[in-house]
Design an enzyme around this catalytic site. Sequence first.
Site, PDB file in Angstrom:
ATOM      1  N   CYS A  22      19.293  19.322 -27.918  1.00 33.92           N
ATOM      2  CA  CYS A  22      20.243  20.133 -27.165  1.00 33.92           C
ATOM      3  C   CYS A  22      20.589  21.374 -27.976  1.00 33.92           C
ATOM      4  O   CYS A  22      20.313  21.444 -29.175  1.00 33.92           O
ATOM      5  CB  CYS A  22      21.540  19.362 -26.919  1.00 33.92           C
ATOM      6  SG  CYS A  22      21.314  17.903 -25.898  1.00 33.92           S
ATOM      7  N   GLY A  48      16.781  22.724 -24.753  1.00 30.77           N
ATOM      8  CA  GLY A  48      17.093  21.804 -23.664  1.00 30.77           C
ATOM      9  C   GLY A  48      16.979  22.502 -22.337  1.00 30.77           C
ATOM     10  O   GLY A  48      17.546  23.591 -22.157  1.00 30.77           O
ATOM     11  N   ASN A 121      24.853  18.111 -29.898  1.00 27.06           N
ATOM     12  CA  ASN A 121      23.415  18.091 -30.179  1.00 27.06           C
ATOM     13  C   ASN A 121      23.189  17.018 -31.232  1.00 27.06           C
ATOM     14  O   ASN A 121      23.730  17.105 -32.332  1.00 27.06           O
ATOM     15  CB  ASN A 121      22.975  19.465 -30.699  1.00 27.06           C
ATOM     16  CG  ASN A 121      21.554  19.468 -31.253  1.00 27.06           C
ATOM     17  OD1 ASN A 121      21.224  20.285 -32.084  1.00 27.06           O
ATOM     18  ND2 ASN A 121      20.716  18.571 -30.777  1.00 27.06           N
ATOM     19  N   GLY A 122      22.377  16.022 -30.897  1.00 29.76           N
ATOM     20  CA  GLY A 122      22.095  14.955 -31.853  1.00 29.76           C
ATOM     21  C   GLY A 122      22.168  13.610 -31.182  1.00 29.76           C
ATOM     22  O   GLY A 122      22.065  13.508 -29.960  1.00 29.76           O
ATOM     23  N   TYR A 263       8.604  22.706 -35.569  1.00 31.50           N
ATOM     24  CA  TYR A 263       8.385  22.946 -34.145  1.00 31.50           C
ATOM     25  C   TYR A 263       9.636  23.299 -33.338  1.00 31.50           C
ATOM     26  O   TYR A 263       9.598  24.158 -32.467  1.00 31.50           O
ATOM     27  CB  TYR A 263       7.728  21.705 -33.521  1.00 31.50           C
ATOM     28  CG  TYR A 263       7.640  21.765 -32.020  1.00 31.50           C
ATOM     29  CD1 TYR A 263       6.754  22.629 -31.376  1.00 31.50           C
ATOM     30  CD2 TYR A 263       8.467  20.958 -31.219  1.00 31.50           C
ATOM     31  CE1 TYR A 263       6.679  22.690 -29.993  1.00 31.50           C
ATOM     32  CE2 TYR A 263       8.392  21.024 -29.827  1.00 31.50           C
ATOM     33  CZ  TYR A 263       7.501  21.886 -29.223  1.00 31.50           C
ATOM     34  OH  TYR A 263       7.430  21.953 -27.859  1.00 31.50           O
TER      35      TYR A 263
END
Length: 481
Positions: A22, A48, A121-122, A263
């Site tokens: 995210c 996301g 995020n996570g 990436y």
Amino acid sequence: MSGTVLEGEQRSMDPEHPQEECGVFAIASVQNVSIDIFYALRVLQHRGQESAGIAVYNNGIKAIKGMGLAHQALKPDDVNNLKGEIGIGHVRYSTFGSSTIENAQPIVVSTNYGDIALGHNGEIVNADKIMEDLKKKGWAFITSTDSEIAVRLLANDIANTGDPVRSLKNLMSILQGSYSMTIMIDNRVFAMRDPLGVRPLCVGRTKGGYAAASESVVFDTLGGEFIRDVDPGEIVELLPGEIRSTKTGLSKGRAHCMFEWVYLARADSSIEGHLVYEVRRRIGQRLANEQPADVDVVVPIPDSGRSHAIGYSEESGIRYSEGLMKNRYVERTFIMPEQSERTTSVMLKLNPLKSVIKDKRVVLVDDSIVRGTTIRQIVQLVRNAGAKEVHVRIGSPPIRAPCYFGIDMKTREQFAATGRTIEEIGKMITADSIGYISVEGLIESIGLPAGDLCLGCLTEEYPLPVPGEKVRYQKKLDMFV
Ligand code: SF4
């Protein structure tokens, strides 16, 4: 709001790469912030694509959310009508909880203290345990996300403390896992990063104030300036004229996700002082030394392998050429059943340039292999375009183990490297040869000490306790005993 995104459809979008998690953003300004937040979400879109949302404070928290890319999920009029001088935004790819509008973020709850909004995020490793305990106490949950657990714990705690910073600190002492969060508590806005700093989070200046974002590239786009990364275990409060920092003392080490550099992050972002593009170039250079190939041309797999391939070409002295053209408008793969025999998803996305490839010995360079299905099709595509030989070089070591910290790689069965030697992977993808960068090569290319990185999916040793897996650093366990 766009149409509902089917989870399976989205998950199959790119089986060859780890899927992003995210993106989060927070801002405090002297001017209206909703348009800045919208642009920040567009910049963080690669993190996301399932849903997007914005929340601002204006006599209570007001939020808009929708499914799809930010510009599909959020109508311009709705963004314009959202007035407030502090706010947060979120783009989501689900790693915990399904892909539905209920799970879209920011999550907003009302408390006696005021409204709370949270974007995450996570992945919270102990979410199941916490949820089970809370359900026994009679708590009910609206969504299936670990983020709701965080916001509900926070709401409950703040009713007792009446002190947002203290409650955020208390929350951090309960949650285990990876979390870069942006949080509004009534009319104050915060950002915080887990004690290992697994996911990135940084702060910067904008034209009207200060902001926090998953990646530094956001500040370039907003005409602002990156200031610094948020430290692991740090809580920052954003105000129009300053950033206030609270160090919780909970961090006893670092475990930055190596995949951010390989990436996940945008090449023009800088994480922990290392520009992602330069790291990828160094990976390519190291790969050329560790895994040379006697070929005529270096061809990147667009777009993920481009920076790695540039480095490979520079170091090897072998010509770099764009031998595969990408159709940028094929976001998701959908093949008509009767076409599946003759048209592969790869053929819709990529077209080989015969003038570059025909009668040449080619080395294809990409960042990683997850399942191996896409790279196999690309090898065959290049061979069918007339290549004499097709070699493959990969800018990360083989992925062998699941990720528990926010990347959608959950089972060992899915990996090309599970139960196969490197040579067998090469055969499976029908390449003339295959070579991966070593773990040491990757660490040195990133430029941080090995002990500051999470390498769990490569080494099968994790920086936090995960049921059934080995823990790498005992000292990092100390914070949880
Ligand atoms: S397990 Fe792999 S993908 Fe997950 S956080 Fe660690 S390095 Fe990143």
